[in-house]
Scaffold this active site. Sequence first.
Site, PDB file in Angstrom:
ATOM      1  N   GLU A  27       0.855  -1.185   0.000  1.00 28.90           N
ATOM      2  CA  GLU A  27       0.000   0.000   0.000  1.00 28.90           C
ATOM      3  C   GLU A  27       0.895   1.240   0.000  1.00 28.90           C
ATOM      4  O   GLU A  27       2.019   1.203   0.516  1.00 28.90           O
ATOM      5  CB  GLU A  27      -0.882  -0.031   1.268  1.00 28.90           C
ATOM      6  N   ASN A  72      -6.635   1.357   2.867  1.00 26.05           N
ATOM      7  CA  ASN A  72      -7.360   2.606   3.119  1.00 26.05           C
ATOM      8  C   ASN A  72      -6.994   3.672   2.083  1.00 26.05           C
ATOM      9  O   ASN A  72      -7.819   4.507   1.707  1.00 26.05           O
ATOM     10  CB  ASN A  72      -7.049   3.117   4.528  1.00 26.05           C
ATOM     11  N   ASN A 172     -12.093  -1.112  -0.958  1.00 26.09           N
ATOM     12  CA  ASN A 172     -11.436  -1.657   0.230  1.00 26.09           C
ATOM     13  C   ASN A 172     -12.221  -1.306   1.479  1.00 26.09           C
ATOM     14  O   ASN A 172     -12.562  -0.132   1.681  1.00 26.09           O
ATOM     15  CB  ASN A 172     -10.023  -1.060   0.357  1.00 26.09           C
ATOM     16  N   GLU A 173     -12.511  -2.305   2.296  1.00 25.80           N
ATOM     17  CA  GLU A 173     -13.112  -2.104   3.634  1.00 25.80           C
ATOM     18  C   GLU A 173     -14.187  -1.014   3.619  1.00 25.80           C
ATOM     19  O   GLU A 173     -14.166  -0.090   4.442  1.00 25.80           O
ATOM     20  CB  GLU A 173     -12.033  -1.780   4.676  1.00 25.80           C
ATOM     21  N   TYR A 244      -6.610  -8.974  11.483  1.00 28.60           N
ATOM     22  CA  TYR A 244      -5.324  -8.691  12.125  1.00 28.60           C
ATOM     23  C   TYR A 244      -5.374  -9.246  13.539  1.00 28.60           C
ATOM     24  O   TYR A 244      -6.247  -8.860  14.325  1.00 28.60           O
ATOM     25  CB  TYR A 244      -5.052  -7.180  12.148  1.00 28.60           C
ATOM     26  N   GLU A 292      -6.307  -9.383   3.297  1.00 27.59           N
ATOM     27  CA  GLU A 292      -5.449  -8.745   4.314  1.00 27.59           C
ATOM     28  C   GLU A 292      -5.444  -9.636   5.532  1.00 27.59           C
ATOM     29  O   GLU A 292      -6.519  -9.903   6.108  1.00 27.59           O
ATOM     30  CB  GLU A 292      -5.958  -7.348   4.697  1.00 27.59           C
ATOM     31  N   GLN A 351       1.601  -6.420   5.388  1.00 27.34           N
ATOM     32  CA  GLN A 351       1.941  -6.048   4.042  1.00 27.34           C
ATOM     33  C   GLN A 351       3.311  -6.633   3.714  1.00 27.34           C
ATOM     34  O   GLN A 351       3.711  -7.567   4.414  1.00 27.34           O
ATOM     35  CB  GLN A 351       1.902  -4.525   3.914  1.00 27.34           C
TER      36      GLN A 351
HETATM   37  O1  AHR Z   1      -2.968  -2.859   6.159  1.00 31.78           O
HETATM   38  C1  AHR Z   1      -3.229  -1.705   6.889  1.00 31.78           C
HETATM   39  C2  AHR Z   1      -4.682  -1.251   6.770  1.00 31.78           C
HETATM   40  O2  AHR Z   1      -5.509  -2.171   7.433  1.00 31.78           O
HETATM   41  C3  AHR Z   1      -5.251  -1.205   5.386  1.00 31.78           C
HETATM   42  O3  AHR Z   1      -4.977  -0.005   4.740  1.00 31.78           O
HETATM   43  C4  AHR Z   1      -6.723  -1.346   5.628  1.00 31.78           C
HETATM   44  O4  AHR Z   1      -7.403  -1.941   4.552  1.00 31.78           O
HETATM   45  C5  AHR Z   1      -6.814  -2.130   6.909  1.00 31.78           C
HETATM   46  O5  AHR Z   1      -7.662  -1.536   7.817  1.00 31.78           O
END
Ligand code: AHR
Length: 515
Positions: A27, A72, A172-173, A244, A292, A351
């Site tokens: 990103e 994001n 995205n999201e 995450y 992700e 990432q």
């Molecule tokens: O990977 C970091 C961020 O985590 C990304 O930009 C977003 O898609 C997620 O919230």
Amino acid sequence: MRKVDVRLHRDFAIGETDPRLFGAFVEHLGRCVYGGMFEPGHPKADKQGFRKDVLALVRELAPTILRYPGGNFVSGYNWEDGVGPVKKRPRRLDLAWMSTETNEFGTNEFVDWCKAAKIEPMLAVNLGTRGADAARNLVEYCNHPGGTAWSDLRKAHGWAKPHDIKFWCLGNEMDGPWQMEAKTATEYGRVAVEAAKMMRWIDPTIELAACGSSGRKMATFGAWEDTVLEHTFDHVEFISLHTYLNNYAGDTEAFLASPDLMDSFIDEVVAIADAVAAKRRSSKRIMLSFDEWNVWYRTRRNRNERVKSGWPVAPEILEEVYNVEDALAFGGACISLLNHADRVRTACLAQLVNAIAPIMTETGGPAWKQTIFYPFQHFTNFGHGRVLRAQVDSPTYKANYFDPSGAQDLYFPIPEASYLKLSAVHDAKSGMLTLFALNRSLGEEMPLEVDAGGFSKLEVDQAIELRDRDLKAVNTKTAPTRVKPSPLSGVEVKRGSIKAKLKPASWNVIRLKAS
Ligand code: AHR
């Protein structure tokens, strides 16, 4: 600990891993691109400014597909800013990471970088501040051979052949209030289906992923997937998932159990997607794009904190330093993905460089491997093949995993986390059977016995462990190999049974040659 038994058979498989399961994500965020992948003037940069030391580590890591440019960031990105003569590209405020984006690196540079790294590119389109029109123009710019304004512009920019990008993420999201122009499920479903139609009318060979929930803890999870798929079912192949993992609570056993919640998340999204199919009496199966996933919690910051530092270019943000227990939880996540190979066809480690990444660099200096580099390398190098259905008989423990969500503190009970988390992959081409095994007991060695049916003869080819007495040990610029895998001794095969002793809190990879 009592003996842990595993039974599997060569003929009983969950599914074949799709090559795209082993992907990653970059990103425009902090020093992921600038000062990470791309650093003109660095002693190891090539003529395009790509760091060759980073490319060499990426080749070792061997991701297969790479998602770009966000995240994001993509929800405010004008792709047109990142193409054409570099000197003419505008500098913009990036509201995702409160930074200044110079646009020196854009879509064409990304495609070239992927070629240099031998990785398939995957693009996300902006369905936040932009929409279907900008998305279809980007497909035309990238994939149309020529003879139209957008495709001829690509040629004029120096890329005569189409990029032929196959995999596209529809935003995205979009469920997250932190996203620029976040949407309700209905608003997003409408935009996504219109973008999907137009993008595919330009290039019928592309594959499309709709945004699922940005996490299982989102209050709208479930209803979001249902509504979005009601709109997009006939127009997409994939729905996305993001996760995450964290150890905010300092509860390592619960942290190591947390990948089991990824298993639940996958099962739940499959159930919702298949329910949408059932309502249509459709045999179509929507596949999952886990685009992700990682461990990330220490370097999360809110916008107000970021704003204090002004609008820096490529700031040192999200530079999570990963320790041994992170690598173990991370290995557990790899196992969760493998064990759903039938439905999770794409996945992207978020990432790749510097920002929550397996590879760290110093701007102007060296590059090194974080602890999570190793389980990912094992996953990408040895995970290709048929994932076998393994029955695990292991003692279990109770965990209560803490995952805060905005103002709310959420606990997720995991009543039966098995001390052994395992996946078995058979690659018929090479004849290798690989066992990925995580011993989640912090104090006890695990006597493991795997009864592998259907293999006439197995011989140990290689056995590796990753562990450390200090679960908080990390790699740094000055001690880049403090944590690294070592050989796992004592693995033997007797009458079709594989026997090993797995050290407490360890990630293990056992490779057997089947004849
Ligand atoms: O990977 C970091 C961020 O985590 C990304 O930009 C977003 O898609 C997620 O919230």
